[in-house]
Enzyme design. Structure first.
Site, PDB file in Angstrom:
ATOM      1  N   ASP A  64       8.320  29.259 -49.342  1.00  0.00           N
ATOM      2  CA  ASP A  64       9.355  29.066 -48.317  1.00  0.00           C
ATOM      3  C   ASP A  64       9.124  27.849 -47.423  1.00  0.00           C
ATOM      4  OD1 ASP A  64       7.119  30.050 -47.074  1.00  0.00           O
ATOM      5  OD2 ASP A  64       8.079  31.738 -46.097  1.00  0.00           O
ATOM      6  N   HIS A  65       7.912  27.329 -47.377  1.00  0.00           N
ATOM      7  CA  HIS A  65       7.626  26.220 -46.458  1.00  0.00           C
ATOM      8  C   HIS A  65       7.863  24.853 -47.111  1.00  0.00           C
ATOM      9  CE1 HIS A  65       5.768  29.246 -43.946  1.00  0.00           C
ATOM     10  NE2 HIS A  65       5.374  28.357 -43.057  1.00  0.00           N
ATOM     11  N   ASP A 119      -0.062  33.616 -42.406  1.00  0.00           N
ATOM     12  CA  ASP A 119       0.935  32.979 -41.559  1.00  0.00           C
ATOM     13  C   ASP A 119       0.950  33.720 -40.227  1.00  0.00           C
ATOM     14  OD1 ASP A 119       3.485  30.988 -41.911  1.00  0.00           O
ATOM     15  OD2 ASP A 119       3.773  32.545 -40.398  1.00  0.00           O
ATOM     16  N   ARG A 379       8.580  27.938 -31.949  1.00  0.00           N
ATOM     17  CA  ARG A 379       7.599  26.969 -31.443  1.00  0.00           C
ATOM     18  C   ARG A 379       8.279  25.652 -31.119  1.00  0.00           C
ATOM     19  NH1 ARG A 379       2.999  28.816 -35.674  1.00  0.00           N
ATOM     20  NH2 ARG A 379       2.265  30.476 -34.314  1.00  0.00           N
ATOM     21  N   SER A 535      -0.388  28.285 -35.206  1.00  0.00           N
ATOM     22  CA  SER A 535      -0.351  28.731 -36.597  1.00  0.00           C
ATOM     23  C   SER A 535      -1.698  29.251 -37.086  1.00  0.00           C
ATOM     24  CB  SER A 535       0.098  27.584 -37.497  1.00  0.00           C
ATOM     25  OG  SER A 535      -1.022  26.938 -38.057  1.00  0.00           O
ATOM     26  N   ARG A 537      -2.986  28.256 -39.924  1.00  0.00           N
ATOM     27  CA  ARG A 537      -3.459  27.344 -40.974  1.00  0.00           C
ATOM     28  C   ARG A 537      -4.968  27.115 -40.878  1.00  0.00           C
ATOM     29  NH1 ARG A 537       0.159  22.707 -38.163  1.00  0.00           N
ATOM     30  NH2 ARG A 537       1.634  24.390 -38.479  1.00  0.00           N
TER      31      ARG A 537
END
Ligand code: MIC
Ligand code: SF4
Length: 643
Positions: A64-65, A119, A379, A535, A537
């Site tokens: 999806d990203h 995520d 965000r 995030s 990440r």
């Protein structure tokens, strides 16, 4: 003593530890999710662990990203994830099927279950009574292998809702109000649990908006009870059997309580560049708007989109505004198409985007220079939109749609009569974009397909006795992982290529950082409060690791980032006295003498400033397990040693 919903979820999944606030608890994880921007790394890590098949009840890999596909890189990564998923027992949600959190809520989430996702907005699942948490890719890989997930037992905050939202005041305004009161640091070490009569007035998509953006509080997660409304939602998704009731005991005890009268709320906006800079739309006034973006995992449900369509119906988007809309899932988009609402959007001049994260992570639709962009996202960090000097305001779909027509920030209550949009009795169900894994007996034949963009992740060494390095960078409070490791269309395709990514590390704060750090070969980063918020990440740890960062010393850390640093074998240390932060200048030569012994024995650590001759006492909040991971040089080494 009675239990809260969050405590019941934790208790029923407790593998180790006790439910005492501040101590480490180990949890059994029922479900995992990954998305593609963190997933490639997570599956590389899973492959490195040597586990044949996932051991969870359900694991899903979403794409999806990285759907812009400006080169071969994303497509290669998608193919890699698809092949691993097939081999290892993971369902694969194809690009086009929607944003992970939206699809997971629709099709897979179950009240009473635990979920971790690579995520930070995984807490969306709290909207249906799950204990759903964001985590680094390696933690998700471990959970896929059947391993325990560890958190610090949080405080439970009771957000007690009374009253009912007025027309054109939205769930988004509820979470913006919570952010206004608690700030982006206010949720660290806490679970936000929603209670009270007001809960019954909120639908599941509204609840999910609130738990989704609870991530911006820094909270471990947020949760709603599972009640008749949850049951109706799951029934409409044709999964009534997945419903269980989950409510707090009448005598449950909370650590803190906040009261919110829903009927007293007004449409609000979070101003640039922090989600907690919240004011009412009236207070901000009719500022000129250049761009409006509707979508993201916060506000892309069918209900949100139907409201937007109703506001746009028969009108034209203001000539000075660009309006884009990304429905959250194939289910949402398809239902909009079938009932004609999509046509209202198209007719009004909206630019319809695919069901994906899109502009939320800077994948296109960057605003004009110094532009004002209203977004229904979660965000608005500096630079995240792809335009360094743009000002992003976070708003509800109602404020966004109405302002897109007016060309200035506008209060949708001016529209007068309320919109009457009911949740459908049944959603359009077609799971044809979810590919099941190969059956175990066929898995061996499935080949994992690696593309040339996939580079090995950095290796680590055992923690040495002494670290001497420069303060290569000093930054202030509330540094986000978007500062540490930016995303966006130019960079995101390289999430499986740490060496390439490294040139952009901290570029938002200091363009020369990567080069300087690499030239030094090692370094220590000095940070303020809430370092690493945002995030999940793990690239924000892996890339500094690659560049030689050995320790990060701050006033305080955000939860997921601290865990990612530990997993990468980078020391996350705090100043015992926050005032010492001021005494260090970028470029100072620093020494952590005897650091291995200190971490091994859990004794105090000291930072010497060789440039000034001063010493500062350090603190750290690390469990024995975390200290052992750091001694081993990160979680992969630790796991290998343990095996
Ligand atoms: C985000 O919203 O910042 C992201 C992109 O979804 C991240 C994950 C990532 O960086 O890949 C998140 O929220 O964890
Ligand atoms: Fe995607 Fe944005 Fe949600 Fe992150 S916050 S998962 S980028 S939609």
């Amino acid at each position: 003593m009675g239990l809260t919903v969050a405590q019941k979820l934790i208790q029923s999944h407790l593998v180790s530890g006790e439910m005492t606030v501040g101590s480490e608890v180990g949890l059994r994880i029922d479900q995992t999710l990954t998305q593609d921007a963190t997933g490639t790394m997570a599956y590389l890590e899973f492959e490195a662990m040597g586990v044949e098949r996932v051991r969870t009840e359900l694991s899903v890999a979403y794409i999806d990203h990285n759907t812009l596909q400006t080169g071969f890189e994303n497509a290669d990564d998608h193919r890699f994830i698809q092949s691993v998923a097939k081999k290892r027992g993971v369902r694969f949600s194809r690009p086009g099927n929607g944003i992970c959190h939206q699809v997971h809520l629709e099709r897979f989430g179950k009240p009473g279950k635990t979920l971790i996702g690579s995520d930070s907005h995984t807490p969306t699942g709290g909207g249906i009574g799950m204990l759903a948490m964001g985590a680094g890719g390696l933690d998700v890989a471990v959970a896929m292998g059947g391993g325990t997930y560890y958190i610090t037992m949080p405080k439970i905050v009771n957000v007690h809702l009374v009253g009912k939202l007025n027309p054109y005041v939205a769930a988004k305004d509820v979470i913006l109000e919570v952010l206004r009161r608690m700030t982006v640091k206010g949720g660290v070490g806490k679970i936000i649990e929603y209670t009270g009569e007001g809960v019954k007035t909120l639908s599941v998509p509204e609840r999910a908006t609130i738990t989704n953006m609870g991530a911006e509080l820094g909270a471990t997660t947020s949760v709603f009870p599972s009640d008749e409304i949850t049951k109706a939602f799951l029934t409409a998704q044709n999964r009534p059997e997945d419903w269980v009731e989950l409510t707090a005991d009448a005598d449950a005890v909370y650590d803190e309580t906040i009261e919110i009268d829903l009927s007293a709320l007004a449409p609000m906006a979070a101003m640039p560049h922090m989600p907690d800079r919240v004011k009412t739309v009236t207070e901000i006034g009719p500022i000129h708007v250049d761009q409006v973006c509707i979508g993201s995992c916060t506000n892309s449900s069918l209900m949100d989109m139907l409201k937007v369509a109703a506001i746009l119906k028969g009108k034209t988007v203001c000539p000075t505004v660009s309006l884009s809309i990304a429905p959250g899932s194939k289910q949402v988009l398809n239902m909009l198409a079938k009932n004609g609402a999509l046509s209202c959007m198209i007719d009004a001049g909206a630019r319809i985007l695919e069901s994906a994260c899109g502009p939320c992570i800077g994948m296109g639709q960057s605003p004009n220079s110094a532009g004002v962009s209203l977004r229904t996202f979660n965000r608005n960090f500096e630079g995240r939109s792809g335009t360094a000097d743009a000002g992003v305001y976070l708003v509800s779909p109602e404020v966004a749609a109405y302002s897109a027509l007016k060309g200035v920030l506008s209060d949708p209550r001016e529209l007068g009569e309320a919109l009457h949009i009911e949740m459908p009795e049944s959603f359009e169900i077609n799971d044809n974009m979810i590919i099941p894994p190969a059956p175990p007996e066929e898995a061996e034949q499935v080949e994992v397909l690696y593309g040339p963009n996939i580079k090995p992740f950095p290796t680590t060494e055992e923690l040495p006795q002494e670290i001497t390095a420069k303060a290569v960078l000093k930054v202030g409070d509330d540094i986000t992982t978007d500062h540490i490791m930016p995303a966006g269309a130019k960079i995101l395709p390289y999430r499986s290529n740490i060496p390439y990514l490294s040139q952009f590390c901290f570029a938002v704060c200091d363009k020369s950082f990567a080069e300087r750090c690499k030239a030094e070969g090692k370094g220590i980063v000095i940070g303020g409060a809430n370092y690493g918020q945002g995030s999940s990440r793990e690239h924000a740890a892996l890339v500094p690791l690659y560049l030689g960062v050995k320790a990060v010393i701050t006033k305080s850390f955000a939860r997921i980032h601290a865990a990612n640093l530990i997993n990468a074998g980078i020391l996350p240390l705090n100043f015992k006295d926050e005032a010492d932060y001021e005494k260090i200048t970028q470029g100072d030569e620093l020494r952590l003498a005897g650091i291995r012994d200190a971490i091994q024995n859990g004794t105090p650590a000291v930072l010497e400033n060789l440039t000034t001759g001063e010493s500062y006492a350090l603190a750290y909040n690390l469990s024995k397990r975390q200290r052992e991971i750091l001694l081993a040089g990160g979680l992969l080494n630790y796991t290998r040693e343990a095996l």
